[in-house]
Enzyme design. Structure first.
Site, PDB file in Angstrom:
ATOM      1  N   HIS A 160       0.843  -1.196   0.000  1.00 54.97           N
ATOM      2  CA  HIS A 160       0.000   0.000   0.000  1.00 54.97           C
ATOM      3  C   HIS A 160       0.880   1.249   0.000  1.00 54.97           C
ATOM      4  O   HIS A 160       1.799   1.374   0.816  1.00 54.97           O
ATOM      5  CB  HIS A 160      -0.923   0.013   1.201  1.00 54.97           C
ATOM      6  CG  HIS A 160      -2.045  -0.975   1.103  1.00 54.97           C
ATOM      7  ND1 HIS A 160      -2.532  -1.658   2.197  1.00 54.97           N
ATOM      8  CD2 HIS A 160      -2.770  -1.401   0.042  1.00 54.97           C
ATOM      9  CE1 HIS A 160      -3.521  -2.449   1.801  1.00 54.97           C
ATOM     10  NE2 HIS A 160      -3.678  -2.307   0.499  1.00 54.97           N
ATOM     11  N   GLU A 192       1.554   3.384   3.096  1.00 58.20           N
ATOM     12  CA  GLU A 192       2.193   2.626   4.167  1.00 58.20           C
ATOM     13  C   GLU A 192       3.685   2.464   3.869  1.00 58.20           C
ATOM     14  O   GLU A 192       4.322   1.479   4.229  1.00 58.20           O
ATOM     15  CB  GLU A 192       1.490   1.275   4.334  1.00 58.20           C
ATOM     16  CG  GLU A 192       0.019   1.443   4.717  1.00 58.20           C
ATOM     17  CD  GLU A 192      -0.758   0.138   4.782  1.00 58.20           C
ATOM     18  OE1 GLU A 192      -0.156  -0.947   4.606  1.00 58.20           O
ATOM     19  OE2 GLU A 192      -1.985   0.201   5.000  1.00 58.20           O
ATOM     20  N   HIS A 214       2.476  -4.093   6.896  1.00 60.52           N
ATOM     21  CA  HIS A 214       1.506  -3.032   6.620  1.00 60.52           C
ATOM     22  C   HIS A 214       1.474  -2.096   7.831  1.00 60.52           C
ATOM     23  O   HIS A 214       2.146  -2.320   8.828  1.00 60.52           O
ATOM     24  CB  HIS A 214       0.113  -3.619   6.386  1.00 60.52           C
ATOM     25  CG  HIS A 214      -0.038  -4.354   5.086  1.00 60.52           C
ATOM     26  ND1 HIS A 214      -0.682  -3.815   3.996  1.00 60.52           N
ATOM     27  CD2 HIS A 214       0.372  -5.596   4.707  1.00 60.52           C
ATOM     28  CE1 HIS A 214      -0.668  -4.681   2.996  1.00 60.52           C
ATOM     29  NE2 HIS A 214      -0.035  -5.771   3.404  1.00 60.52           N
ATOM     30  N   GLU A 274       0.481  -5.536  11.025  1.00 60.61           N
ATOM     31  CA  GLU A 274       0.050  -4.138  10.962  1.00 60.61           C
ATOM     32  C   GLU A 274       0.845  -3.348  12.005  1.00 60.61           C
ATOM     33  O   GLU A 274       0.549  -3.379  13.193  1.00 60.61           O
ATOM     34  CB  GLU A 274      -1.451  -4.027  11.219  1.00 60.61           C
ATOM     35  CG  GLU A 274      -2.326  -4.726  10.188  1.00 60.61           C
ATOM     36  CD  GLU A 274      -2.480  -3.927   8.908  1.00 60.61           C
ATOM     37  OE1 GLU A 274      -1.933  -2.812   8.829  1.00 60.61           O
ATOM     38  OE2 GLU A 274      -3.167  -4.422   7.989  1.00 60.61           O
TER      39      GLU A 274
END
Length: 425
Positions: A182, A185, A333, A394
């Site tokens: 992403h 990110e 992420h 994450e």
């Protein structure tokens, strides 16, 4: 890099300031603004390099500053050169020179021998916006400093940028870590590159990596690290891409989603496909979920693409994964400080237990993936395709893109996961 001058701004100026800081000419804060202190600093550097001190950062000045961005220079040996003498000259260590030049005698370097001289700082910077250009410079610097590292490319992005990877290790168990699926990110790119550098630094002195023998990990595993899966999108978010037809098309796409800030809210590749929703693992269900939310065409985020693997970046990652034999994968992420470990009801031997070890090492929570986010990601596809442990980490907390100042704290939490992944693969 483009030519920079007084009052320029953006990530290229951050690169300039980074190089000048490393060169010792004191440009002031690395803020991406080409002001008076940066101008004077550049002129000092140009004088020291034998260049016209015009204060313009053009091709000649860029070439002169390049070693400070890659973290090493080249030196042709003269009579009397030794690693100790060269270390004093270049403010580095004999050990660093020896690591970069295996097989070369340290005391009497053959005259005319071309040497790699690492500077006395780490290659991966911690305080600048990451871009594709910087990522490539960092990978080049790491490979030069540590010749046992190998590099390659998974494929190309929409705009033709290399999807580069590093390879570390000689063992039979293959592991794959990837980052920046992403665009906003992008902090995960220096996060993964920092791990590669710390791992490489620990190998030669027979050191440890978060309590694990680096030499043992190197001999038992082969690690592949791809730090920037979406380089076009990253450049859009960080400001390195600020014009041209691809930028104009992204701006047009973003105009249909005024509630998503541009470019900070951009997660997709440059054509508006969310790469981590483009893998063939429940892709049709992901399409239903995202279409219901209004993401029915190219968008800054959450558009699944025209078909599974329709984006060149996700197609390249999938093809590379099929070609290798990965025992375990980790996708980095942001944000949430959580580890996702499962896909659907597929039972993967030891996956939950490894996830618990990751959680204990990092302080992150091990959780089931929320239903609406549980389809068409790389981790989902890897588990479905190979029935082996795959994880999404994450990292960090806050609003994406997370500030680069968060990187040291995030790294302290994530580094043990990545080291443990090698131990447990």
């Amino acid at each position: 890099m483009k030519t920079l001058k007084y009052e320029s701004c953006g990530p290229e100026v951050e690169l300039l300031q980074l190089g000048l800081t490393r060169a010792g000419t004191e440009p002031g804060p690395t803020d991406g603004i080409f002001g008076g202190r940066t101008l004077v600093s550049l002129q000092r550097f140009q004088q020291s390099a034998g260049l016209d001190p015009d204060g313009i950062f053009g091709p000649k000045s860029q070439n002169a500053l390049l070693p400070y961005l890659r973290g090493y220079t080249r030196h042709e040996a003269v009579r009397g050169d030794s690693f100790f003498r060269l270390a004093k000259t270049y403010s580095t260590t004999p050990e660093a020179i020896a690591a970069a030049n295996p097989g070369i005698p340290a005391k009497n370097v053959p005259v005319g021998q071309m040497l790699i001289i690492p500077f006395g700082f780490k290659v991966v910077p911690k305080g600048v916006s990451y871009t594709y250009c910087l990522s490539e410079l960092v990978l080049d610097g790491l490979k030069a400093r540590y010749p046992f590292l190998r590099g390659g490319s998974l494929g190309r992005s929409v705009m033709g940028k290399r999807l580069s990877y590093l390879r570390i290790g000689s063992g039979p168990r293959e592991v794959f870590y990837n980052a920046a699926h992403h665009a906003n990110e992008w902090i995960t790119s220096p996060l993964l590159a920092s791990f590669a550098e710390d791992y490489a630094m620990a190998i030669l002195p027979h050191g440890d990596l978060c309590g694990h023998s680096a030499q043992s990990l190197f001999s038992r595993t082969t690690l592949f690290l791809a730090p920037m899966i979406d380089p076009d999108g990253v450049d859009l978010v960080t400001g390195a891409l600020d014009g041209g037809p691809f930028y104009d098309r992204a701006l047009e796409i973003a105009g249909g989603f005024p509630e998503i800030p541009f470019p900070q809210g951009w997660k997709a590749n440059i054509q508006g496909t969310d790469l981590n929703l483009n893998y063939p693992a429940g892709w049709e269900r992901a399409k239903e979920i995202k279409f219901e939310k209004g993401f029915t065409s190219p968008a800054p985020r959450d558009y699944v693409g025209t078909a599974p693997l329709s984006a060149p970046e996700s197609a390249a990652v999938a093809a590379f994964t099929r070609y290798r034999d990965f025992a375990l994968t980790v996708s980095l992420h942001t944000q949430g400080q959580v580890i996702y470990w499962q896909y659907g009801d597929i039972e993967v031997p030891s996956a939950y237990e490894i996830g618990l070890r990751f959680a204990a090492a990092s302080g992150y929570a091990l959780e089931d993936t929320p239903y609406e986010s549980s389809f068409a990601g790389y981790k989902d596809w890897f588990i479905q395709e190979f029935t082996r442990p795959g994880y999404t980490v994450e990292a960090g907390l806050g609003t994406n893109p997370l500030p680069i100042s968060d990187l040291p704290g995030i790294f302290d939490r994530v580094k043990p996961i990545l080291a443990l992944g090698l131990e447990l693969a």
